[in-house]
Motif scaffolding. Structure first.
Motif, mmCIF file in Angstrom:
data_model
loop_
_atom_site.group_PDB
_atom_site.id
_atom_site.type_symbol
_atom_site.label_atom_id
_atom_site.label_comp_id
_atom_site.label_asym_id
_atom_site.label_seq_id
_atom_site.Cartn_x
_atom_site.Cartn_y
_atom_site.Cartn_z
ATOM 1 N N ARG A 214 0.824 -1.202 0.000
ATOM 2 C CA ARG A 214 0.000 0.000 0.000
ATOM 3 C C ARG A 214 0.866 1.263 0.000
ATOM 4 O O ARG A 214 0.515 2.253 -0.633
ATOM 5 C CB ARG A 214 -0.909 -0.006 1.233
ATOM 6 C CG ARG A 214 -1.796 1.232 1.349
ATOM 7 C CD ARG A 214 -2.769 1.132 2.498
ATOM 8 N NE ARG A 214 -3.725 0.064 2.271
ATOM 9 C CZ ARG A 214 -4.691 -0.253 3.127
ATOM 10 N NH1 ARG A 214 -4.809 0.409 4.266
ATOM 11 N NH2 ARG A 214 -5.533 -1.227 2.856
ATOM 12 N N VAL A 215 2.001 1.192 0.687
ATOM 13 C CA VAL A 215 2.898 2.357 0.756
ATOM 14 C C VAL A 215 3.441 2.698 -0.630
ATOM 15 O O VAL A 215 3.405 3.850 -1.072
ATOM 16 C CB VAL A 215 4.067 2.095 1.733
ATOM 17 C CG1 VAL A 215 5.073 3.250 1.674
ATOM 18 C CG2 VAL A 215 3.547 1.919 3.145
ATOM 19 N N ILE A 216 3.951 1.666 -1.329
ATOM 20 C CA ILE A 216 4.509 1.887 -2.672
ATOM 21 C C ILE A 216 3.435 2.419 -3.613
ATOM 22 O O ILE A 216 3.655 3.378 -4.367
ATOM 23 C CB ILE A 216 5.108 0.584 -3.237
ATOM 24 C CG1 ILE A 216 6.359 0.187 -2.448
ATOM 25 C CG2 ILE A 216 5.459 0.742 -4.717
ATOM 26 C CD1 ILE A 216 6.974 -1.125 -2.879
ATOM 27 N N ASN A 217 2.262 1.814 -3.590
ATOM 28 C CA ASN A 217 1.191 2.237 -4.488
ATOM 29 C C ASN A 217 0.706 3.654 -4.185
ATOM 30 O O ASN A 217 0.350 4.407 -5.090
ATOM 31 C CB ASN A 217 0.019 1.259 -4.409
ATOM 32 C CG ASN A 217 0.311 -0.033 -5.157
ATOM 33 O OD1 ASN A 217 1.240 -0.085 -5.953
ATOM 34 N ND2 ASN A 217 -0.455 -1.063 -4.886
ATOM 35 N N THR A 218 0.683 4.004 -2.900
ATOM 36 C CA THR A 218 0.249 5.349 -2.517
ATOM 37 C C THR A 218 1.235 6.398 -3.016
ATOM 38 O O THR A 218 0.848 7.411 -3.597
ATOM 39 C CB THR A 218 0.113 5.455 -0.984
ATOM 40 O OG1 THR A 218 -0.869 4.517 -0.522
ATOM 41 C CG2 THR A 218 -0.316 6.856 -0.583
ATOM 42 N N ILE A 219 2.517 6.138 -2.797
ATOM 43 C CA ILE A 219 3.546 7.081 -3.259
ATOM 44 C C ILE A 219 3.542 7.162 -4.786
ATOM 45 O O ILE A 219 3.637 8.245 -5.372
ATOM 46 C CB ILE A 219 4.940 6.653 -2.750
ATOM 47 C CG1 ILE A 219 4.992 6.743 -1.227
ATOM 48 C CG2 ILE A 219 6.025 7.527 -3.366
ATOM 49 C CD1 ILE A 219 6.276 6.214 -0.626
ATOM 50 N N ALA A 220 3.409 6.005 -5.438
ATOM 51 C CA ALA A 220 3.408 5.972 -6.906
ATOM 52 C C ALA A 220 2.211 6.728 -7.480
ATOM 53 O O ALA A 220 2.311 7.365 -8.531
ATOM 54 C CB ALA A 220 3.403 4.532 -7.390
ATOM 55 N N SER A 221 1.080 6.666 -6.795
ATOM 56 C CA SER A 221 -0.129 7.337 -7.289
ATOM 57 C C SER A 221 0.037 8.851 -7.337
ATOM 58 O O SER A 221 -0.690 9.543 -8.048
ATOM 59 C CB SER A 221 -1.332 6.985 -6.404
ATOM 60 O OG SER A 221 -1.202 7.585 -5.120
ATOM 61 N N ALA A 222 1.003 9.359 -6.571
ATOM 62 C CA ALA A 222 1.227 10.808 -6.518
ATOM 63 C C ALA A 222 2.281 11.278 -7.518
ATOM 64 O O ALA A 222 2.504 12.485 -7.659
ATOM 65 C CB ALA A 222 1.646 11.223 -5.105
ATOM 66 N N CYS A 270 6.005 17.742 -2.714
ATOM 67 C CA CYS A 270 5.033 17.641 -3.808
ATOM 68 C C CYS A 270 4.148 16.404 -3.652
ATOM 69 O O CYS A 270 2.958 16.440 -3.978
ATOM 70 C CB CYS A 270 5.753 17.603 -5.158
ATOM 71 S SG CYS A 270 6.537 19.150 -5.629
ATOM 72 N N THR A 271 4.714 15.312 -3.155
ATOM 73 C CA THR A 271 3.933 14.098 -2.917
ATOM 74 C C THR A 271 2.863 14.340 -1.865
ATOM 75 O O THR A 271 1.706 13.933 -2.028
ATOM 76 C CB THR A 271 4.846 12.944 -2.468
ATOM 77 O OG1 THR A 271 5.782 12.624 -3.507
ATOM 78 C CG2 THR A 271 4.035 11.690 -2.148
ATOM 79 N N VAL A 272 3.220 15.006 -0.798
ATOM 80 C CA VAL A 272 2.256 15.317 0.266
ATOM 81 C C VAL A 272 1.139 16.201 -0.280
ATOM 82 O O VAL A 272 -0.050 15.967 -0.016
ATOM 83 C CB VAL A 272 2.963 16.012 1.450
ATOM 84 C CG1 VAL A 272 1.934 16.515 2.463
ATOM 85 C CG2 VAL A 272 3.934 15.060 2.123
#
Length: 290
Positions: A214-222, A270-272
């Motif tokens: 979930r962490v990788i996918n969340t960061i990647a989604s941004a 920028c991710t945040v």
């Protein structure tokens, strides 16, 4: 250097999944358009009211119609590729394996090889995107089991080789100016090395057995949002020239450390911002906020 490699990888991943998709979805189109429009207008408002330089009518019009005026070239080309991908899929799925390979070879010559000698752009950004799409489609349709994690190391070796070429060309440029002028040529989006390195990473990573994260996918989604924020026509010069003053560090002993630190900081911030925007948009579209 290396930014175009990320662009190629992004398009390859898109092509790898879209080649098996069922067609266009309004939701995806609106998702891309809304993100581009949101950041373009928000930064226009901020810099119009608080910026030090006046904003002309041309930039105003382009800011409110960013995709129409190609203010974010990557976003514009990606959306155009998405709009025509069902028709590309029809072609690709009706080609035999041999026909597909011949098509890739001919297209590769026009997009990536011949321009080395002619310095002519035959296909433009959309043509390059379609070429990358077709490469990814080939491995999805005709070579689903091809590759191993060794291709990741091949890609890393290619990155190192590209970097060494820059050093060698810079050195040779002290003797022949032409070498120095073309020192970063192989970092271009359509260079054979950039295309091969990106393809190596696609082949290598798809052969890895990575558990869902979930962490990788969340960061990647941004990631797309990160591009839209720091690559905005107003933010780009503001960040690198006014805030971080990158050019002033070109002769500093801390250049490398400073560059890495700045990149990490900008990416995290920028991710945040993008994750917060995404959260707010989801709440609004679900009707929780009137």
């Amino acid at each position: 250097m290396g930014g175009y490699l990320g662009d190629n990888i992004f398009v390859l991943i898109s092509g790898y999944f879209l080649v098996s998709s069922s067609g266009l979805t309004l939701r995806k189109i609106l998702n891309i358009w809304s993100r581009v429009f949101f950041y373009s207008v928000v930064f226009w408002v901020l810099f119009y009211n608080f910026g030090s330089a006046p904003i002309g009518i041309k930039k105003t019009i382009k800011s409110f119609m960013p995709l129409l005026f190609n203010q974010n070239w990557f976003a514009t080309c990606w959306l155009m590729m998405y709009l025509i991908h069902p028709y590309i899929n029809t072609l690709l799925k009706n080609l035999s394996r041999d026909e597909y390979i011949k098509m890739l070879l001919i297209t590769g010559l026009c997009v990536s090889v011949i321009p080395i000698f002619t310095k002519t752009d035959y296909c433009g950004n959309l043509g390059r995107f379609i070429f990358l799409y077709c490469i990814a489609g080939f491995f999805r349709l005709h070579a689903p089991d091809f590759g191993s994690k060794k291709f990741i190391w091949l890609g890393i070796a290619g990155i190192i080789l590209n970097f060494l070429v820059v050093i060698v060309f810079d050195y040779l440029g002290l003797i022949v100016t032409k070498f120095a002028d073309n020192a970063t040529y192989f970092y271009k989006i359509n260079s054979p090395t950039t295309v091969l390195i990106a393809t190596s990473f696609l082949i290598g990573f798809r052969s890895l057995n990575i558990n869902y994260s979930r962490v990788i996918n969340t960061i990647a989604s941004a990631a797309f949002g990160v591009y839209l924020i720091h690559g905005n026509i107003f933010m780009d010069p503001f960040l690198w020239c006014d805030v971080f003053k990158n050019a002033s560090f070109q002769d500093s002993n801390y250049l490398i450390i400073y560059s890495i630190g700045v990149v990490i900081f900008v990416y995290v911030v920028c991710t945040v911002i993008e994750l917060l925007r995404s959260k707010v948009f989801k709440i609004i579209t679900r009707g929780y906020v009137s």
